[in-house]
Write a protein that holds these residues in place. Structure first.
Motif, PDB file in Angstrom:
ATOM      1  N   HIS A   5      30.429  47.706  28.169  1.00  0.00           N
ATOM      2  CA  HIS A   5      29.763  47.425  29.441  1.00  0.00           C
ATOM      3  C   HIS A   5      28.250  47.508  29.285  1.00  0.00           C
ATOM      4  CE1 HIS A   5      28.897  47.242  33.668  1.00  0.00           C
ATOM      5  NE2 HIS A   5      28.473  48.499  33.707  1.00  0.00           N
ATOM      6  N   ASN A  26      34.187  49.761  36.848  1.00  0.00           N
ATOM      7  CA  ASN A  26      34.943  50.706  37.662  1.00  0.00           C
ATOM      8  C   ASN A  26      35.747  51.680  36.798  1.00  0.00           C
ATOM      9  OD1 ASN A  26      33.984  49.508  39.958  1.00  0.00           O
ATOM     10  ND2 ASN A  26      35.854  48.372  40.424  1.00  0.00           N
ATOM     11  N   GLU A  50      34.641  36.407  30.655  1.00  0.00           N
ATOM     12  CA  GLU A  50      35.581  36.831  31.690  1.00  0.00           C
ATOM     13  C   GLU A  50      35.771  38.343  31.667  1.00  0.00           C
ATOM     14  OE1 GLU A  50      39.189  34.647  31.181  1.00  0.00           O
ATOM     15  OE2 GLU A  50      38.295  32.709  31.706  1.00  0.00           O
ATOM     16  N   LEU A  51      35.849  38.902  30.474  1.00  0.00           N
ATOM     17  CA  LEU A  51      35.995  40.359  30.353  1.00  0.00           C
ATOM     18  C   LEU A  51      34.803  41.069  30.962  1.00  0.00           C
ATOM     19  CD1 LEU A  51      37.235  42.989  29.144  1.00  0.00           C
ATOM     20  CD2 LEU A  51      35.933  42.478  27.057  1.00  0.00           C
ATOM     21  N   ALA A  55      32.731  40.034  33.123  1.00  0.00           N
ATOM     22  CA  ALA A  55      32.551  39.762  34.554  1.00  0.00           C
ATOM     23  C   ALA A  55      33.547  40.521  35.424  1.00  0.00           C
ATOM     24  CB  ALA A  55      32.692  38.255  34.817  1.00  0.00           C
ATOM     25  N   ARG A  56      34.586  41.069  34.834  1.00  0.00           N
ATOM     26  CA  ARG A  56      35.614  41.768  35.603  1.00  0.00           C
ATOM     27  C   ARG A  56      35.069  43.072  36.166  1.00  0.00           C
ATOM     28  NH1 ARG A  56      40.967  40.048  34.831  1.00  0.00           N
ATOM     29  NH2 ARG A  56      41.709  42.101  35.453  1.00  0.00           N
ATOM     30  N   GLN A  57      35.252  43.253  37.457  1.00  0.00           N
ATOM     31  CA  GLN A  57      34.751  44.451  38.111  1.00  0.00           C
ATOM     32  C   GLN A  57      35.480  45.698  37.616  1.00  0.00           C
ATOM     33  OE1 GLN A  57      32.055  44.553  39.990  1.00  0.00           O
ATOM     34  NE2 GLN A  57      32.263  46.799  40.002  1.00  0.00           N
ATOM     35  N   GLU A  58      36.697  45.493  37.083  1.00  0.00           N
ATOM     36  CA  GLU A  58      37.462  46.641  36.573  1.00  0.00           C
ATOM     37  C   GLU A  58      36.746  47.344  35.434  1.00  0.00           C
ATOM     38  OE1 GLU A  58      38.629  43.692  37.183  1.00  0.00           O
ATOM     39  OE2 GLU A  58      40.637  43.735  38.094  1.00  0.00           O
ATOM     40  N   LEU A  59      35.897  46.613  34.690  1.00  0.00           N
ATOM     41  CA  LEU A  59      35.224  47.218  33.542  1.00  0.00           C
ATOM     42  C   LEU A  59      34.264  48.316  33.971  1.00  0.00           C
ATOM     43  CD1 LEU A  59      34.801  47.258  30.481  1.00  0.00           C
ATOM     44  CD2 LEU A  59      33.098  45.451  30.752  1.00  0.00           C
TER      45      LEU A  59
END
Length: 310
Positions: free
Chosen positions: A143, A180, A171-172, A174-178
């Protein structure tokens, strides 16, 4: 399996930035050292038969490093120990999930016996928690270096695969899960502070460089391949998180051209593969622990307790 398509080899031989140098956590290779191109998909991480005294000697040498022997002395040593322990646990998970079940028929698959022995008892609960810890550590590094990774040139000579890889990385990131998932597994800005901070940092870097040298002594070639790949990946994560002089610099951004942080090709390869290895090992752990709990309900509490990161 060292087979690599000739056209791919030709492209890779002319790509700059292969050597993972300028990393204080890694040893520099010998001058004129030869490199091999290995297709990791053709050489999966799994049980190889490398065990017994030779394997035990390697892990004993790793855990004999001063930063690991007294992990409770300070936060820095505790973090260092958990990183190494977590990586070790990941390796155990892959061995358990990809074990040689029938040598004559060449059948590989999950071994419940290996899982129970390596990861399926209350005694190793802390090891599993360390696997979660090191996974979050690597996610945080990815991140933090996101802007650099997004603009990195992923070039292997296969235009379609390269475009797909670039898209997957974007895509990885851009994922908000990263963000978070790893807002702050620990505050790296608080490490290596105080009067003993610089000495502790140097001690940790020396210990990790020793570990990379120990990996060169692994007698199994495929084990050595994956061991060196993962230690380089972890060294890259350490380099990213502690890239600024005071270890508290903000994440590199595209506006400042990534600040002082630069990554070489092998470092990016190792970091991304390490992240995938840890994610896969956690998946294997969940699946096999559920299977064990179904077969042995009395173990359910112990295994469930290991799914919480302390």
């Amino acid at each position: 399996d060292r087979v690599v398509e000739p056209d791919i080899v030709d492209v890779l031989q002319h790509v700059k930035g292969w050597r993972g140098l300028s990393n204080p956590w890694m040893t520099e290779g010998e001058e004129g050292e030869e490199y091999s191109y290995i297709n990791l998909l053709a050489n999966p991480e799994r049980f190889t038969g490398y065990k017994g005294e030779d394997a035990a000697r390697i892990w004993s040498a790793i855990y004999s490093q001063s930063c690991i022997q007294q992990p409770h002395d300070c936060t820095e040593k505790r973090v260092f120990f958990r990183l190494i322990s977590g990586m070790h646990t990941s390796i155990s998970a892959h061995i358990s999930a990809h074990f040689l079940l029938d040598e004559e028929a060449g059948v590989w698959g999950p071994s419940s016996d290996q899982f129970k022995q390596r990861l399926g008892t209350p005694e190793v609960r802390q090891h599993v928690q360390n696997l979660y810890f090191v996974y979050l550590f690597v996610l945080r590094a990815v991140h933090k270096a996101g802007a650099l990774l997004e603009q990195f040139e992923y070039n292997t000579g296969d235009v379609e695969d390269d475009a797909h890889t670039t898209q997957l990385i974007k895509e990885l990131l851009a994922r908000q899960e990263l963000p978070n998932a790893c807002p702050m597994p620990f505050d790296e800005g608080r490490l290596w502070k105080g009067a003993e901070g610089p000495a502790l940092l140097e001690q940790a870097q020396i210990a990790f460089r020793n570990i990379t040298r120990i990996m060169d002594c692994v007698g199994c070639e495929k084990c050595r391949l994956w061991g060196k790949l993962q230690t380089l990946g972890l060294a890259t994560a350490l380099k990213i998180l502690f890239s600024s002089p005071d270890c508290s610099g903000t994440a590199p951004t595209s506006e400042d051209k990534f600040g002082r942080l630069t990554l070489e090709r092998n470092e990016v390869i190792a970091l991304v593969n390490l992240m995938e290895r840890f994610a896969a090992s956690l998946h294997y752990y969940h699946v096999m622990s559920e299977q064990q709990a179904e077969a042995e309900p009395e173990t359910l509490g112990a295994l469930a307790g290991a799914k919480t990161v302390s």
